[in-house]
Write a protein that holds these residues in place. Structure first.
Motif, PDB file in Angstrom:
ATOM      1  N   ASP A 188       0.853  -1.189   0.000  1.00  0.00           N
ATOM      2  CA  ASP A 188       0.000   0.000   0.000  1.00  0.00           C
ATOM      3  C   ASP A 188       0.890   1.240   0.000  1.00  0.00           C
ATOM      4  N   ARG A 189       0.995   1.883  -1.149  1.00  0.00           N
ATOM      5  CA  ARG A 189       1.894   3.029  -1.266  1.00  0.00           C
ATOM      6  C   ARG A 189       1.336   4.288  -0.625  1.00  0.00           C
ATOM      7  N   ARG A 190       0.026   4.356  -0.422  1.00  0.00           N
ATOM      8  CA  ARG A 190      -0.575   5.568   0.121  1.00  0.00           C
ATOM      9  C   ARG A 190      -0.469   5.661   1.630  1.00  0.00           C
ATOM     10  N   THR A 191      -0.208   4.575   2.305  1.00  0.00           N
ATOM     11  CA  THR A 191      -0.149   4.571   3.763  1.00  0.00           C
ATOM     12  C   THR A 191       1.147   5.213   4.240  1.00  0.00           C
ATOM     13  N   ARG A 192       1.028   6.093   5.257  1.00  0.00           N
ATOM     14  CA  ARG A 192       2.180   6.677   5.920  1.00  0.00           C
ATOM     15  C   ARG A 192       2.062   6.402   7.416  1.00  0.00           C
ATOM     16  N   ASP A 224       9.853   5.283   1.559  1.00  0.00           N
ATOM     17  CA  ASP A 224       9.952   6.158   0.381  1.00  0.00           C
ATOM     18  C   ASP A 224      11.220   5.871  -0.410  1.00  0.00           C
TER      19      ASP A 224
END
Length: 405
Positions: free
Chosen positions: A155-159, A184
């Motif tokens: 999941d690239r949108r999760t921070r 990142d």
């Protein structure tokens, strides 16, 4: 920590107060015995409650006074506590004075009770505050771990820093920022590698087109057939690499339509591999992308026929498709880590190790679940569940019909 602080402070206060009480009682008793000694020197009689050669006078105090000193002593006996003061009245006589010390000990006991209650309060408040602070930090760490798990799943949108919330600067926030920076950096490197792979494959298309044309112009013969075969293999490899690159971008979207799964599987599997057995236990109509579903099905059958062993069987049960062979099974690293591009099992021949990777990527686009396993009895089993949330896949080995073990 609360207990240690409370005990240390309580002991400090206790001994300081006990020393103060004892010091004040000794000084007062010393002044009284000196006053009584002056009166005795003037009148020859003990006064102010003093006594000459008191038989109850402690021997330790008597021996000190015998050397010409005025001394005091606090004595605790079964009958009570007393403070003594003694001075030499003559070479042979000792004038002593005894006063009750119980009141001071009672005051010290009262202070001890207050200190115990205060310490318990401090410990309770400190422990409660520690539990609250620790619980808040634990919640933030659990959120960070959950968000890091989603990042690891792709999941690239999760921070992580956004998941734990708040603008604090504690250790959890520092950890979240470090994990985000690492994710990142890793994602940047992966994107760069994928772009390079896609660019190389795309650039190869032009010379491959000319090479294909040139191969078709060769005179008929065995050398020409070999060249055409290798060109076709190279062209297929380039197309597979481009497809993997497109799937890696996570921008692919399915073109959904209603598909009768049993008939669809029978029509697609039979022409591709005539020796494959297709069984429809229960048919179902599903909303899916036929082109992507065909790609998954063909890749799974191709993997079973090339790297597995006969017989190869395809079974349809509702929204679930199983492809089973009777070869050596999937390699352990594939079962543990999942399919990886250009990785083939030991002793495998043919292919480029992209078939399962493409099948897994297309299944992800469809919202389906593809699981790989080595069931009892040998061989490899690939299960494609087109409705993974409505029809969860049971543990392997429990749902197989008779004859599939």
């Amino acid at each position: 920590m609360s207990v240690l602080v409370a005990v240390a402070l309580s002991l400090t206060v206790h001994f300081a107060y006990a020393y103060r009480l004892a010091d004040e009682a000794r000084k007062m008793q010393e002044e009284r015995v000196e006053l009584a000694l002056r009166e005795y020197s003037r009148t020859g009689r003990p006064s102010l409650g003093s006594r000459l050669d008191d038989p109850d006078l402690p021997a330790a105090l008597r021996s000190v006074v015998g050397d010409g000193y005025t001394a005091t002593m606090i004595e605790e006996t079964p009958e009570g506590a007393y403070v003594w003061a003694a001075a030499a009245a003559s070479d042979q006589q000792v004038l002593s004075l005894r006063s009750d010390y119980t009141a001071q000990l009672d005051a010290l006991s009262s202070l001890d009770r207050v200190l115990v209650l205060g310490s318990l309060t401090v410990v309770a408040l400190g422990a409660g505050a520690g539990v609250v602070i620790g619980a808040q930090l634990s919640v933030r760490l659990r959120r960070a771990a959950s968000a890091a798990g989603r990042v690891a799943d792709g999941d690239r949108r999760t921070r992580v820093s956004a998941a734990i919330g708040g603008g604090s600067r504690d250790e959890a926030a520092e950890l979240a920022r470090a994990v985000d920076a690492m994710a990142d950096a890793l994602q940047g490197r992966l994107d760069a590698e994928r772009r390079v792979t896609a660019d190389i494959a795309h650039e190869l298309r032009t010379p491959l087109t000319g090479l294909t044309t040139a191969a078709e112009l060769l005179a008929p013969g065995r050398p020409a057939e070999l060249v055409r075969d290798r060109v076709r293999a190279l062209r297929a490899l380039v197309e597979d690499v481009l497809e993997v690159a497109r799937l890696d971008t996570a921008t692919e979207r399915p073109d959904l339509s209603e598909v009768a799964l049993g008939a669809f599987t029978t029509r697609r599997a039979a022409p591709y591999a005539p020796g494959v057995q297709v069984r429809v236990l229960a048919d179902a109509v599903v909303d899916t992308d036929p082109r992507r579903l065909e790609r998954i099905l063909v890749n799974l059958i191709a993997n079973a026929t090339k790297h597995g062993g006969a017989p190869v069987a395809v079974e349809v049960e509702g929204a679930r498709i199983r492809v089973r062979d009777h070869g050596p099974g999937f390699p352990e690293e594939v079962l543990a880590e999942g399919p990886s591009r250009f990785r083939k099992g030991t002793g495998s021949t043919g292919g480029h190790g992209l078939g399962l990777t493409i099948a897994l990527g297309q299944a992800h686009v469809l919202g389906a679940r593809l699981t790989l396993a080595n069931p009892d009895g040998g061989g490899a089993l690939a299960t494609l569940d087109l409705a993974p949330y409505d029809h969860p896949t049971p543990p392997l080995g429990e749902e197989l019909p008779p004859g599939w073990r």
